[in-house]
Design a protein around this motif. Structure first.
Motif, mmCIF file in Angstrom:
data_model
loop_
_atom_site.group_PDB
_atom_site.id
_atom_site.type_symbol
_atom_site.label_atom_id
_atom_site.label_comp_id
_atom_site.label_asym_id
_atom_site.label_seq_id
_atom_site.Cartn_x
_atom_site.Cartn_y
_atom_site.Cartn_z
ATOM 1 N N VAL A 189 57.904 62.721 12.101
ATOM 2 C CA VAL A 189 56.870 62.072 12.914
ATOM 3 C C VAL A 189 55.952 61.234 12.016
ATOM 4 C CG1 VAL A 189 54.905 62.540 14.438
ATOM 5 C CG2 VAL A 189 56.937 63.977 14.566
ATOM 6 N N GLN A 190 55.683 61.760 10.821
ATOM 7 C CA GLN A 190 54.683 61.173 9.927
ATOM 8 C C GLN A 190 55.086 59.795 9.399
ATOM 9 O OE1 GLN A 190 51.766 61.823 9.503
ATOM 10 N NE2 GLN A 190 51.042 62.075 7.421
ATOM 11 N N PHE A 191 56.353 59.634 9.025
ATOM 12 C CA PHE A 191 56.774 58.334 8.489
ATOM 13 C C PHE A 191 56.600 57.217 9.525
ATOM 14 C CE2 PHE A 191 58.814 60.627 4.961
ATOM 15 C CZ PHE A 191 58.483 59.787 3.910
ATOM 16 N N ILE A 194 54.640 57.058 12.078
ATOM 17 C CA ILE A 194 53.203 56.800 12.310
ATOM 18 C C ILE A 194 52.660 55.955 11.161
ATOM 19 C CG2 ILE A 194 50.898 57.829 12.531
ATOM 20 C CD1 ILE A 194 52.136 60.240 13.827
ATOM 21 N N GLY A 195 53.040 56.322 9.915
ATOM 22 C CA GLY A 195 52.562 55.571 8.747
ATOM 23 C C GLY A 195 52.945 54.099 8.829
ATOM 24 N N TRP A 196 54.168 53.837 9.290
ATOM 25 C CA TRP A 196 54.619 52.445 9.345
ATOM 26 C C TRP A 196 54.036 51.700 10.547
ATOM 27 C CZ3 TRP A 196 59.820 55.069 8.239
ATOM 28 C CH2 TRP A 196 60.028 55.139 6.855
ATOM 29 N N LEU A 253 45.367 60.603 13.269
ATOM 30 C CA LEU A 253 46.501 61.507 13.532
ATOM 31 C C LEU A 253 47.358 61.635 12.267
ATOM 32 C CD1 LEU A 253 48.126 63.131 15.657
ATOM 33 C CD2 LEU A 253 49.379 61.023 16.167
ATOM 34 N N HIS A 254 47.594 60.500 11.600
ATOM 35 C CA HIS A 254 48.399 60.495 10.366
ATOM 36 C C HIS A 254 47.749 61.395 9.300
ATOM 37 C CE1 HIS A 254 51.140 58.713 7.366
ATOM 38 N NE2 HIS A 254 50.096 58.682 6.558
ATOM 39 N N ILE A 255 46.443 61.284 9.177
ATOM 40 C CA ILE A 255 45.728 62.091 8.174
ATOM 41 C C ILE A 255 45.836 63.574 8.539
ATOM 42 C CG2 ILE A 255 43.434 62.600 7.233
ATOM 43 C CD1 ILE A 255 42.814 59.563 7.579
ATOM 44 N N PHE A 306 43.595 60.646 -1.641
ATOM 45 C CA PHE A 306 42.839 59.802 -2.572
ATOM 46 C C PHE A 306 42.494 58.452 -1.929
ATOM 47 C CE2 PHE A 306 43.837 62.717 -5.995
ATOM 48 C CZ PHE A 306 42.798 62.530 -6.886
ATOM 49 N N PHE A 307 43.471 57.915 -1.148
ATOM 50 C CA PHE A 307 43.234 56.632 -0.483
ATOM 51 C C PHE A 307 42.033 56.752 0.459
ATOM 52 C CE2 PHE A 307 43.640 53.198 2.421
ATOM 53 C CZ PHE A 307 44.308 52.183 1.761
ATOM 54 N N VAL A 308 42.026 57.841 1.246
ATOM 55 C CA VAL A 308 40.931 58.080 2.196
ATOM 56 C C VAL A 308 39.607 58.218 1.441
ATOM 57 C CG1 VAL A 308 40.012 59.775 3.847
ATOM 58 C CG2 VAL A 308 42.421 59.120 3.943
ATOM 59 N N TRP A 352 49.149 54.595 -5.003
ATOM 60 C CA TRP A 352 50.520 55.107 -5.207
ATOM 61 C C TRP A 352 51.113 55.718 -3.935
ATOM 62 C CZ3 TRP A 352 48.712 58.206 -10.098
ATOM 63 C CH2 TRP A 352 48.552 57.317 -11.168
ATOM 64 N N HIS A 353 50.303 55.767 -2.843
ATOM 65 C CA HIS A 353 50.745 56.477 -1.639
ATOM 66 C C HIS A 353 52.059 55.909 -1.076
ATOM 67 C CE1 HIS A 353 50.346 59.099 1.761
ATOM 68 N NE2 HIS A 353 50.193 58.125 2.633
ATOM 69 N N GLN A 354 52.123 54.579 -0.989
ATOM 70 C CA GLN A 354 53.319 53.968 -0.408
ATOM 71 C C GLN A 354 54.552 54.267 -1.281
ATOM 72 O OE1 GLN A 354 53.416 49.687 -0.364
ATOM 73 N NE2 GLN A 354 54.270 49.655 1.705
ATOM 74 N N ALA A 355 54.383 54.110 -2.603
ATOM 75 C CA ALA A 355 55.505 54.346 -3.524
ATOM 76 C C ALA A 355 55.950 55.808 -3.469
ATOM 77 C CB ALA A 355 55.096 53.962 -4.940
HETATM 78 C C1 HEM Z 1 53.738 63.905 3.112
HETATM 79 C C2 HEM Z 1 52.927 63.389 4.001
HETATM 80 C C3 HEM Z 1 52.746 61.905 4.221
HETATM 81 C C4 HEM Z 1 53.680 60.921 4.408
HETATM 82 C C5 HEM Z 1 55.196 61.078 4.447
HETATM 83 C C6 HEM Z 1 52.970 59.669 4.560
HETATM 84 C C7 HEM Z 1 53.568 58.438 4.776
HETATM 85 C C8 HEM Z 1 52.891 57.246 4.890
HETATM 86 C C9 HEM Z 1 53.509 55.963 5.109
HETATM 87 C C10 HEM Z 1 55.017 55.728 5.250
HETATM 88 C C11 HEM Z 1 52.529 55.033 5.159
HETATM 89 C C12 HEM Z 1 52.703 53.527 5.363
HETATM 90 C C13 HEM Z 1 52.777 52.873 4.000
HETATM 91 C C14 HEM Z 1 53.117 51.418 4.140
HETATM 92 O O1 HEM Z 1 52.203 50.636 4.365
HETATM 93 O O2 HEM Z 1 54.312 51.098 4.038
HETATM 94 C C15 HEM Z 1 51.271 55.709 4.967
HETATM 95 C C16 HEM Z 1 50.029 55.111 4.933
HETATM 96 C C17 HEM Z 1 48.835 55.783 4.791
HETATM 97 N N1 HEM Z 1 48.668 57.144 4.698
HETATM 98 FE FE1 HEM Z 1 50.132 58.522 4.584
HETATM 99 N N2 HEM Z 1 51.620 59.928 4.461
HETATM 100 C C18 HEM Z 1 51.441 61.267 4.254
HETATM 101 C C19 HEM Z 1 50.254 61.951 4.103
HETATM 102 C C20 HEM Z 1 49.003 61.369 4.152
HETATM 103 C C21 HEM Z 1 47.755 62.066 3.993
HETATM 104 C C22 HEM Z 1 47.609 63.585 3.752
HETATM 105 C C23 HEM Z 1 46.767 61.143 4.093
HETATM 106 C C24 HEM Z 1 45.280 61.340 4.004
HETATM 107 C C25 HEM Z 1 44.637 62.495 3.788
HETATM 108 C C26 HEM Z 1 47.399 59.850 4.296
HETATM 109 C C27 HEM Z 1 46.732 58.651 4.424
HETATM 110 C C28 HEM Z 1 47.322 57.421 4.559
HETATM 111 C C29 HEM Z 1 46.591 56.190 4.554
HETATM 112 C C30 HEM Z 1 45.081 56.045 4.417
HETATM 113 C C31 HEM Z 1 47.550 55.167 4.713
HETATM 114 C C32 HEM Z 1 47.282 53.646 4.778
HETATM 115 C C33 HEM Z 1 47.175 53.115 3.384
HETATM 116 C C34 HEM Z 1 48.498 52.810 2.767
HETATM 117 O O3 HEM Z 1 49.314 52.128 3.402
HETATM 118 O O4 HEM Z 1 48.738 53.224 1.607
HETATM 119 N N3 HEM Z 1 48.762 60.025 4.341
HETATM 120 N N4 HEM Z 1 51.521 57.061 4.802
#
Ligand code: HEM
Length: 161
Positions: free
Chosen positions: A8-10, A12-14, A31-33, A89-91, A123-126
């Motif tokens: 679900v998380q991936f 949502i992130g995209w 929701l992602h956070i 860290f991003f947050v 480094w979050h995306q990588a």
């Molecule tokens: C293992 C768990 C997680 C996965 C698999 C994940 C995955 C992702 C993905 C795929 C994106 C989109 C990156 C892109 O632009 O291509 C993203 C963005 C983001 N995620 Fe996560 N995430 C996770 C955990 C978290 C947590 C715990 C937080 C905050 C406490 C977080 C905060 C964010 C934020 C702020 C962004 C937008 C900034 C960015 O694109 O780097 N994520 N995440």
């Protein structure tokens, strides 16, 4: 649970909207956070459980496969942890106030706009793509054991009576 939450998380992130500078996180981002923090908690609990309940590598496997298997499993733990922590860290870098249970706020790991928050949060995306690659290797290895080697290694994942 971790696999389901990651599935679900991936997406949502995209799919979540781009971040608007100076604005608080939207509902999809929140929701992602939230899901990310649940995944982080579960992976720490699972890792701690495994420390006290270790599973020996299958002794029927050749040494190189045992080493590969151990390495990929360590990598999976490390990358889930790293992906979640870099998101946090991003947050923190953004200085967002994210509510947790009982109206408490998510603790910040760095000061807003700090260089460390920008660096590690960047480094979050990588880390996410690294995690996807490790999941791909793991799933491919599982299929190879099931359909090429046919060595019943996959049965080790089933609960034992
Ligand atoms: C293992 C768990 C997680 C996965 C698999 C994940 C995955 C992702 C993905 C795929 C994106 C989109 C990156 C892109 O632009 O291509 C993203 C963005 C983001 N995620 Fe996560 N995430 C996770 C955990 C978290 C947590 C715990 C937080 C905050 C406490 C977080 C905060 C964010 C934020 C702020 C962004 C937008 C900034 C960015 O694109 O780097 N994520 N995440």
């Amino acid at each position: 649970m971790i696999v389901v939450l990651l599935a679900v998380q991936f997406p949502i992130g995209w799919l979540m909207p781009d971040i608007q500078s100076g604005l608080p996180p939207g509902s999809l981002m929140t929701l992602h956070i939230t899901i990310g923090l649940i995944i982080l908690t579960l992976i720490i609990v699972r890792f701690t459980w495994r420390l006290f309940h270790p599973v020996a590598p299958a002794n029927t496997l050749p040494l190189w496969q045992r080493v590969m298997s151990e390495s990929v499993h360590w990598l999976l733990y490390g990358l889930v942890f790293a992906t979640a922590m870099t998101g946090w860290f991003f947050v923190s870098f953004r200085g967002w106030r994210v509510s947790l249970f009982f109206e408490s706020l998510l603790p910040m790991l760095t000061a807003p706009e700090s260089a460390a928050g920008r660096l590690v949060g960047g480094w979050h995306q990588a880390a996410g793509f690294g995690l996807l690659a490790a999941i791909g290797v793991h799933v491919a290895a599982a299929f190879i054991h099931a359909f090429v080697f046919r060595d019943r290694i996959m049965e080790r994942m089933l609960p034992r009576s």
